[in-house]
Design an enzyme around this catalytic site. Sequence first.
Site, PDB file in Angstrom:
ATOM      1  N   ASP A  92       0.861  -1.169   0.000  1.00  0.00           N
ATOM      2  CA  ASP A  92       0.000   0.000   0.000  1.00  0.00           C
ATOM      3  C   ASP A  92       0.906   1.229   0.000  1.00  0.00           C
ATOM      4  OD1 ASP A  92      -2.260   1.488  -0.076  1.00  0.00           O
ATOM      5  OD2 ASP A  92      -2.547   1.532   2.090  1.00  0.00           O
ATOM      6  N   GLN A 190     -11.666   6.342  -6.496  1.00  0.00           N
ATOM      7  CA  GLN A 190     -12.212   6.975  -5.290  1.00  0.00           C
ATOM      8  C   GLN A 190     -13.606   7.513  -5.616  1.00  0.00           C
ATOM      9  OE1 GLN A 190     -11.347   6.948  -2.222  1.00  0.00           O
ATOM     10  NE2 GLN A 190      -9.297   6.077  -2.316  1.00  0.00           N
ATOM     11  N   GLY A 217     -11.438   3.545  -0.695  1.00  0.00           N
ATOM     12  CA  GLY A 217     -12.377   4.454  -0.048  1.00  0.00           C
ATOM     13  C   GLY A 217     -13.717   3.830   0.288  1.00  0.00           C
ATOM     14  N   ASP A 267      -8.071  -7.474   0.576  1.00  0.00           N
ATOM     15  CA  ASP A 267      -7.137  -7.534   1.695  1.00  0.00           C
ATOM     16  C   ASP A 267      -7.863  -6.946   2.876  1.00  0.00           C
ATOM     17  OD1 ASP A 267      -6.789  -4.569   0.925  1.00  0.00           O
ATOM     18  OD2 ASP A 267      -5.748  -4.771   2.829  1.00  0.00           O
ATOM     19  N   CYS A 305     -13.407 -27.738  10.487  1.00  0.00           N
ATOM     20  CA  CYS A 305     -12.319 -26.941   9.911  1.00  0.00           C
ATOM     21  C   CYS A 305     -11.028 -27.748   9.977  1.00  0.00           C
ATOM     22  CB  CYS A 305     -12.159 -25.644  10.698  1.00  0.00           C
ATOM     23  SG  CYS A 305     -10.746 -24.643  10.174  1.00  0.00           S
ATOM     24  N   CYS A 307      -7.920 -26.507   9.741  1.00  0.00           N
ATOM     25  CA  CYS A 307      -6.725 -25.694  10.036  1.00  0.00           C
ATOM     26  C   CYS A 307      -5.996 -26.269  11.248  1.00  0.00           C
ATOM     27  CB  CYS A 307      -7.094 -24.225  10.262  1.00  0.00           C
ATOM     28  SG  CYS A 307      -7.682 -23.822  11.917  1.00  0.00           S
ATOM     29  N   CYS A 310      -7.857 -25.708  14.634  1.00  0.00           N
ATOM     30  CA  CYS A 310      -9.043 -26.517  14.903  1.00  0.00           C
ATOM     31  C   CYS A 310      -8.744 -28.011  14.983  1.00  0.00           C
ATOM     32  CB  CYS A 310     -10.111 -26.251  13.838  1.00  0.00           C
ATOM     33  SG  CYS A 310     -10.796 -24.582  13.967  1.00  0.00           S
ATOM     34  N   HIS A 336      -6.429 -19.574  12.167  1.00  0.00           N
ATOM     35  CA  HIS A 336      -7.785 -20.007  11.834  1.00  0.00           C
ATOM     36  C   HIS A 336      -8.491 -18.992  10.942  1.00  0.00           C
ATOM     37  CE1 HIS A 336     -11.857 -21.562  12.101  1.00  0.00           C
ATOM     38  NE2 HIS A 336     -12.222 -20.314  12.332  1.00  0.00           N
TER      39      HIS A 336
END
Length: 374
Positions: A92, A190, A217, A267, A305, A307, A310, A336
């Site tokens: 960014d 924007q 924005g 993101d 799950c 992962c 979990c 997770h």
Amino acid sequence: MFKYEVIKTCKQSGARIGKLYTPHGIVDTPVFMPVGTNATVKSLAPRDLDDINASIILSNTYHLYLRPGHDLVKKAGGLHKFMNWNKPILTDSGGFQVFSLSKMRKITDDGVTFSSYIDGSKHYFTPERSIEIQEALGSDIMMAFDECTEGNADFKTARKALDRTMSWLDRCYKYKNKTAENQIIFPIVQGNMYKDLRLESLERILPYAECGFSIGGLSVGEPKEVMYEMLDILKPHYPSGQPRYLMGVGSPDCIVEGIMRGIDMFDCVLPTRIARNGTAFTKYGNLNVRNAKYKEDFTPIEEDCDCYCCRNFSRAYIRHLIMSGEILGGKLLTLHNLHFLIKLTENIRNAINEDRFGDFYKEFISNYDWNKKI
RNA sequence: GGAAGGAUUCCCGAGUGGCUAAAGGGAGCAGACUGUAAAUCUGCCGGCUCCGCCUUCGAUGGUUCGAAUCCAUCUCCUUCCA
């Protein structure tokens, strides 16, 4: 070096899957990009990110400029090498800090003066400076330096920020080292919550977009419905051959809604931040593991799950870790939550590939409620 | 045996006559979090029939219009001297 291919468009929903080719590998879209502002996705090592199939991460120009300094990162061999992450990185531009550090900055048409959040020292950012720093960092995708406004900004403010963003965009491209083929700039739409400004903004940035652009924005205090409205307005006007990146979004429901509205990249700090604060995503809503009702709950966050969190740990244990301020609690929930979003996009890609994203969407939305407390 | 200090709401700890249901921490309970100034922040935190009332500052009794705050006795704790 950069290329975007649409692989398939879902007959049922019109949503699409694609491949974004970058110097550090291919990104399958729709994609969720974990945020690693300070050259680290908080609490995770690159190996952890590999384990959950993260294919691209985001980092921040302003933070790395302040500390450790982009020159140092360059000396280290670039951001990828510095943090030992060999897949794509998007940086960014510092544009969001124009918004989030509003109490510590001053904007003019030329640039922005920030007071460092670290030591209060004054720093001057311009579009040129932002690109210079991002080139030093060596990210694959650089963001244009933009001005992001509050969700309730009046028309005049939004108009001015849009025009400024456009002029800054032009300066970003003029400054960019044209011989550097391994980095690309994403321009940013924007226009706040004004439909005409949004459309105008899109139209004006498209001539700059080479292989992808962003919608910025949004998710800045406005109701979700308003954000969806903005996306609906823009959707018919997107070029098909470029990925569309909705910045700073989001929550599981916003991602699903976004993909339905043609978005390819997302993101958000939400999964990592709320994880450190004790909240886990589930397919029904948020689970705040600090709640007393989990004190003796020896089941995993989500039964089905797969992962690491979990598969191996109970709600009671994670609650204990979070309540004790133990670092592992935040890490397990971070794993997770990121896994949740990355897996979600994976499932969506499969659904699109099989022309059933419409059904997937209906089922997901009927189960999921952001405000529901699990 | 003697001397001094102390006992405050779950814990630590302010408070020495009315502005005190009692500062401030902690713990606990709940909430917020969307291009990360965030492992942060916010609210609640004696009870109730909750714009008012009741119970609470080791115990009991007293002084006073009024006490966690003053007095007496008692109980327990800490330190020092024998």
